[in-house]
Write a protein that holds these residues in place. Structure first.
Motif, PDB file in Angstrom:
ATOM      1  N   ARG A  41      57.375  28.365  69.568  1.00 15.65           N
ATOM      2  CA  ARG A  41      57.780  28.756  68.223  1.00 15.65           C
ATOM      3  C   ARG A  41      59.270  28.494  67.989  1.00 15.65           C
ATOM      4  N   THR A  49      50.818  24.532  66.568  1.00 21.22           N
ATOM      5  CA  THR A  49      50.149  25.801  66.314  1.00 21.22           C
ATOM      6  C   THR A  49      48.665  25.572  66.536  1.00 21.22           C
ATOM      7  N   HIS A  79      50.972  30.831  65.895  1.00 24.43           N
ATOM      8  CA  HIS A  79      51.813  30.299  66.961  1.00 24.43           C
ATOM      9  C   HIS A  79      51.189  30.497  68.335  1.00 24.43           C
ATOM     10  N   CYS A  80      51.521  29.585  69.220  1.00 24.66           N
ATOM     11  CA  CYS A  80      51.148  29.727  70.623  1.00 24.66           C
ATOM     12  C   CYS A  80      52.066  30.770  71.248  1.00 24.66           C
ATOM     13  N   GLU A  81      51.541  31.518  72.176  1.00 26.31           N
ATOM     14  CA  GLU A  81      52.294  32.557  72.881  1.00 26.31           C
ATOM     15  C   GLU A  81      52.465  32.137  74.340  1.00 26.31           C
ATOM     16  N   PRO A  82      53.467  32.678  75.029  1.00 25.17           N
ATOM     17  CA  PRO A  82      53.702  32.293  76.427  1.00 25.17           C
ATOM     18  C   PRO A  82      52.480  32.481  77.340  1.00 25.17           C
ATOM     19  N   ASP A  84      49.342  31.923  76.599  1.00 23.58           N
ATOM     20  CA  ASP A  84      48.240  31.019  76.265  1.00 23.58           C
ATOM     21  C   ASP A  84      48.234  29.837  77.236  1.00 23.58           C
ATOM     22  N   ALA A  90      44.886  29.803  72.515  1.00 24.80           N
ATOM     23  CA  ALA A  90      45.712  30.325  71.427  1.00 24.80           C
ATOM     24  C   ALA A  90      44.891  30.489  70.151  1.00 24.80           C
ATOM     25  N   ARG A  93      42.473  33.477  70.609  1.00 25.26           N
ATOM     26  CA  ARG A  93      43.220  34.737  70.574  1.00 25.26           C
ATOM     27  C   ARG A  93      43.584  35.091  69.137  1.00 25.26           C
ATOM     28  N   GLU A  94      44.113  34.123  68.403  1.00 21.60           N
ATOM     29  CA  GLU A  94      44.485  34.360  67.008  1.00 21.60           C
ATOM     30  C   GLU A  94      43.265  34.741  66.163  1.00 21.60           C
ATOM     31  N   GLU A  97      42.369  38.358  66.996  1.00 24.86           N
ATOM     32  CA  GLU A  97      43.382  39.274  66.473  1.00 24.86           C
ATOM     33  C   GLU A  97      43.287  39.409  64.953  1.00 24.86           C
TER      34      GLU A  97
END
Length: 182
Positions: A41, A49, A79-82, A84, A90, A93-94, A97
């Motif tokens: 990000r 993304t 956004h991708c997270e650490p 993922d 990602a 997960r999104e 959520e």
């Protein structure tokens, strides 16, 4: 394998459904080759993304979110997270959520790519290199709106929301792909 390496692998193996999507695939791979931080990000010139077009159990409706920042209906994602391991991780997960639906299954192959300008959490204009996946809800569980959304609603794949021309090719890709996914 890092998220960056996984993204390169996913996009290298993906067979684009059109010449325009193939051109984008090459642009994504070039961006990944130039930027080790392309999935982060914090990469101000732009970043990858991951999003999900979530279909209901019948495969005829897509779950969309009314995005509070842009005021339009869009697919779930971000956004991708650490943590993922992949773009697929990602996107799933999104989707979980943002939909509140736990019982989701993702197709591991992207169905569409889209680059769009946006001012996201960086607070400065940037670009999202969005990799879009098809996700199926295995149940008729009702979606639960998260704090990241103004509203959630199911839309027929045959009729995307008005004033959302960017969803037309994504919905078409979903209709073409939906018979080949779990």
């Amino acid at each position: 394998m890092s998220l960056h390496s996984s993204a390169v692998s996913t996009l290298s193996e993906w067979v684009a459904p059109s010449a325009a999507q193939e051109a984008l695939r090459h642009a994504y791979l070039g961006f990944l080759a130039a930027r080790e931080d392309a999935c982060a990000r914090s990469c101000a010139p732009g970043h990858l993304t991951a999003s999900s077009l979530v279909l209901d159990a019948t495969g005829t409706r897509a779950l969309l979110t009314l995005h509070p920042r842009i005021g339009r209906w869009v697919q779930l994602g971000g956004h991708c997270e650490p943590g993922d391991a992949s773009l697929e991780d990602a996107a799933l997960r999104e989707a979980r959520e943002e939909s509140g639906i736990a019982d989701l299954v993702i197709s591991p192959t992207p169905i569409h790519l889209d680059v769009h300008p946006i001012t996201c959490s960086l607070g400065v204009p940037t670009r999202h290199f969005d990799v879009r996946f098809l996700v199926r809800s295995l149940t008729d569980a009702p979606p639960v709106r998260s704090a990241e959304s103004t509203d959630l609603a199911w839309w027929p794949l045959s009729a995307p929301p008005p004033d959302s021309p960017d969803l037309v090719p994504l919905f078409a890709s979903a209709r073409e792909s939906s018979t080949r996914t779990p």
